[in-house]
Motif scaffolding. Structure first.
Motif, PDB file in Angstrom:
ATOM      1  N   SER A  24      -5.635   1.649  46.484  1.00  0.00           N
ATOM      2  CA  SER A  24      -7.002   1.384  46.031  1.00  0.00           C
ATOM      3  C   SER A  24      -7.996   1.771  47.116  1.00  0.00           C
ATOM      4  O   SER A  24      -8.933   1.049  47.404  1.00  0.00           O
ATOM      5  CB  SER A  24      -7.154  -0.089  45.668  1.00  0.00           C
ATOM      6  N   GLY A  25      -7.786   2.901  47.717  1.00  0.00           N
ATOM      7  CA  GLY A  25      -8.659   3.384  48.775  1.00  0.00           C
ATOM      8  C   GLY A  25      -9.092   4.814  48.518  1.00  0.00           C
ATOM      9  O   GLY A  25      -9.394   5.188  47.388  1.00  0.00           O
ATOM     10  N   TYR A  26      -9.099   5.610  49.574  1.00  0.00           N
ATOM     11  CA  TYR A  26      -9.582   6.987  49.501  1.00  0.00           C
ATOM     12  C   TYR A  26      -8.589   7.913  50.184  1.00  0.00           C
ATOM     13  O   TYR A  26      -7.867   7.519  51.085  1.00  0.00           O
ATOM     14  CB  TYR A  26     -10.946   7.108  50.180  1.00  0.00           C
ATOM     15  N   PHE A  27      -8.563   9.160  49.731  1.00  0.00           N
ATOM     16  CA  PHE A  27      -7.724  10.184  50.335  1.00  0.00           C
ATOM     17  C   PHE A  27      -8.647  11.205  50.980  1.00  0.00           C
ATOM     18  O   PHE A  27      -9.509  11.784  50.316  1.00  0.00           O
ATOM     19  CB  PHE A  27      -6.835  10.847  49.279  1.00  0.00           C
ATOM     20  N   LEU A  28      -8.491  11.418  52.287  1.00  0.00           N
ATOM     21  CA  LEU A  28      -9.358  12.302  53.059  1.00  0.00           C
ATOM     22  C   LEU A  28      -8.565  13.504  53.533  1.00  0.00           C
ATOM     23  O   LEU A  28      -7.525  13.349  54.169  1.00  0.00           O
ATOM     24  CB  LEU A  28      -9.940  11.557  54.260  1.00  0.00           C
ATOM     25  N   GLU A  29      -9.053  14.697  53.207  1.00  0.00           N
ATOM     26  CA  GLU A  29      -8.489  15.937  53.720  1.00  0.00           C
ATOM     27  C   GLU A  29      -9.527  16.602  54.604  1.00  0.00           C
ATOM     28  O   GLU A  29     -10.677  16.768  54.193  1.00  0.00           O
ATOM     29  CB  GLU A  29      -8.133  16.897  52.585  1.00  0.00           C
ATOM     30  N   VAL A  37      -6.021  20.483  58.186  1.00  0.00           N
ATOM     31  CA  VAL A  37      -5.559  20.075  59.507  1.00  0.00           C
ATOM     32  C   VAL A  37      -5.159  18.604  59.542  1.00  0.00           C
ATOM     33  O   VAL A  37      -4.391  18.192  60.403  1.00  0.00           O
ATOM     34  CB  VAL A  37      -6.617  20.351  60.607  1.00  0.00           C
ATOM     35  N   ARG A  38      -5.667  17.817  58.595  1.00  0.00           N
ATOM     36  CA  ARG A  38      -5.319  16.400  58.555  1.00  0.00           C
ATOM     37  C   ARG A  38      -5.523  15.885  57.137  1.00  0.00           C
ATOM     38  O   ARG A  38      -6.522  16.194  56.504  1.00  0.00           O
ATOM     39  CB  ARG A  38      -6.189  15.601  59.516  1.00  0.00           C
ATOM     40  N   ALA A  39      -4.568  15.113  56.656  1.00  0.00           N
ATOM     41  CA  ALA A  39      -4.678  14.466  55.354  1.00  0.00           C
ATOM     42  C   ALA A  39      -4.273  13.009  55.540  1.00  0.00           C
ATOM     43  O   ALA A  39      -3.171  12.722  55.997  1.00  0.00           O
ATOM     44  CB  ALA A  39      -3.781  15.147  54.329  1.00  0.00           C
ATOM     45  N   VAL A  40      -5.187  12.092  55.224  1.00  0.00           N
ATOM     46  CA  VAL A  40      -4.973  10.673  55.479  1.00  0.00           C
ATOM     47  C   VAL A  40      -5.317   9.870  54.230  1.00  0.00           C
ATOM     48  O   VAL A  40      -6.343  10.107  53.604  1.00  0.00           O
ATOM     49  CB  VAL A  40      -5.848  10.182  56.662  1.00  0.00           C
ATOM     50  N   ASP A  41      -4.443   8.924  53.889  1.00  0.00           N
ATOM     51  CA  ASP A  41      -4.705   7.987  52.794  1.00  0.00           C
ATOM     52  C   ASP A  41      -5.307   6.732  53.419  1.00  0.00           C
ATOM     53  O   ASP A  41      -4.627   6.008  54.152  1.00  0.00           O
ATOM     54  CB  ASP A  41      -3.394   7.669  52.071  1.00  0.00           C
ATOM     55  N   LEU A  42      -6.593   6.474  53.162  1.00  0.00           N
ATOM     56  CA  LEU A  42      -7.317   5.364  53.772  1.00  0.00           C
ATOM     57  C   LEU A  42      -7.436   4.210  52.794  1.00  0.00           C
ATOM     58  O   LEU A  42      -7.867   4.411  51.658  1.00  0.00           O
ATOM     59  CB  LEU A  42      -8.724   5.817  54.187  1.00  0.00           C
ATOM     60  N   PHE A  43      -7.054   3.006  53.227  1.00  0.00           N
ATOM     61  CA  PHE A  43      -7.189   1.829  52.383  1.00  0.00           C
ATOM     62  C   PHE A  43      -7.384   0.597  53.256  1.00  0.00           C
ATOM     63  O   PHE A  43      -7.024   0.591  54.439  1.00  0.00           O
ATOM     64  CB  PHE A  43      -5.977   1.659  51.451  1.00  0.00           C
ATOM     65  N   VAL A  44      -7.969  -0.435  52.669  1.00  0.00           N
ATOM     66  CA  VAL A  44      -8.233  -1.677  53.393  1.00  0.00           C
ATOM     67  C   VAL A  44      -6.897  -2.317  53.754  1.00  0.00           C
ATOM     68  O   VAL A  44      -6.006  -2.450  52.920  1.00  0.00           O
ATOM     69  CB  VAL A  44      -9.091  -2.638  52.537  1.00  0.00           C
ATOM     70  N   VAL A  94     -16.273   2.954  62.573  1.00  0.00           N
ATOM     71  CA  VAL A  94     -15.644   4.232  62.893  1.00  0.00           C
ATOM     72  C   VAL A  94     -15.912   5.200  61.743  1.00  0.00           C
ATOM     73  O   VAL A  94     -15.872   4.803  60.574  1.00  0.00           O
ATOM     74  CB  VAL A  94     -14.116   4.051  63.083  1.00  0.00           C
ATOM     75  N   ASP A  95     -16.188   6.458  62.072  1.00  0.00           N
ATOM     76  CA  ASP A  95     -16.317   7.484  61.045  1.00  0.00           C
ATOM     77  C   ASP A  95     -14.969   7.689  60.372  1.00  0.00           C
ATOM     78  O   ASP A  95     -13.923   7.674  61.031  1.00  0.00           O
ATOM     79  CB  ASP A  95     -16.783   8.809  61.648  1.00  0.00           C
ATOM     80  N   LEU A  96     -14.977   7.905  59.070  1.00  0.00           N
ATOM     81  CA  LEU A  96     -13.725   8.055  58.331  1.00  0.00           C
ATOM     82  C   LEU A  96     -12.924   9.260  58.800  1.00  0.00           C
ATOM     83  O   LEU A  96     -11.695   9.197  58.880  1.00  0.00           O
ATOM     84  CB  LEU A  96     -14.013   8.192  56.831  1.00  0.00           C
ATOM     85  N   HIS A  97     -13.602  10.346  59.142  1.00  0.00           N
ATOM     86  CA  HIS A  97     -12.868  11.549  59.543  1.00  0.00           C
ATOM     87  C   HIS A  97     -12.275  11.446  60.948  1.00  0.00           C
ATOM     88  O   HIS A  97     -11.563  12.348  61.373  1.00  0.00           O
ATOM     89  CB  HIS A  97     -13.753  12.795  59.408  1.00  0.00           C
ATOM     90  N   ASP A  98     -12.526  10.349  61.667  1.00  0.00           N
ATOM     91  CA  ASP A  98     -11.922  10.148  62.985  1.00  0.00           C
ATOM     92  C   ASP A  98     -10.604   9.376  62.911  1.00  0.00           C
ATOM     93  O   ASP A  98      -9.896   9.256  63.900  1.00  0.00           O
ATOM     94  CB  ASP A  98     -12.879   9.394  63.908  1.00  0.00           C
ATOM     95  N   LEU A  99     -10.254   8.844  61.746  1.00  0.00           N
ATOM     96  CA  LEU A  99      -9.043   8.047  61.603  1.00  0.00           C
ATOM     97  C   LEU A  99      -7.849   8.940  61.283  1.00  0.00           C
ATOM     98  O   LEU A  99      -7.947   9.888  60.538  1.00  0.00           O
ATOM     99  CB  LEU A  99      -9.221   6.992  60.505  1.00  0.00           C
TER     100      LEU A  99
END
Length: 105
Positions: A24-29, A37-44, A94-99
């Motif tokens: 239930s979060g966001y997927f950042l590419e 260069v980076r793909a991260v699944d972000l969630f609480v 924190v900026d999301l793209h830094d995680l």
């Protein structure tokens, strides 16, 4: 050095953020020069490390954290994350793209 318009430069490097299918979060590419260069699944509640791709950005670099909540803009798009750092148990933004995901060693 070939000159590029501001529009073309922004199309070479960009972040693609969308709702995650797995959580239930966001997927950042993060895409640079046409490659992911980076793909991260972000969630609480997820555990991450602050690892900016910009080498000059040193604030919170290499600190581990847990996402507490997302800061949203007026269109309900996430722009930053409120995190709790593991080393001193304090909160920060924190900026999301830094995680990045924590690599097991």
């Amino acid at each position: 050095m070939d000159s590029q318009s501001k529009y073309n430069r922004s199309m070479m490097d960009y972040n693609n953020l969308r709702d995650s299918n797995n959580s239930s979060g966001y997927f950042l590419e993060q895409i640079r020069k046409g490659e992911i260069v980076r793909a991260v699944d972000l969630f609480v509640g997820g555990h991450y490390v602050v690892s900016p791709l910009n080498l000059l950005k040193i604030k919170h670099r290499d600190r581990r954290c847990v996402i507490a909540e997302f800061e949203l803009d007026e269109l309900d798009n996430p722009i930053r994350a409120k995190v709790r750092f593991d080393d001193n148990n304090r909160s920060g933004m924190v900026d999301l793209h830094d995680l990045d995901i924590i690599q097991s060693s």
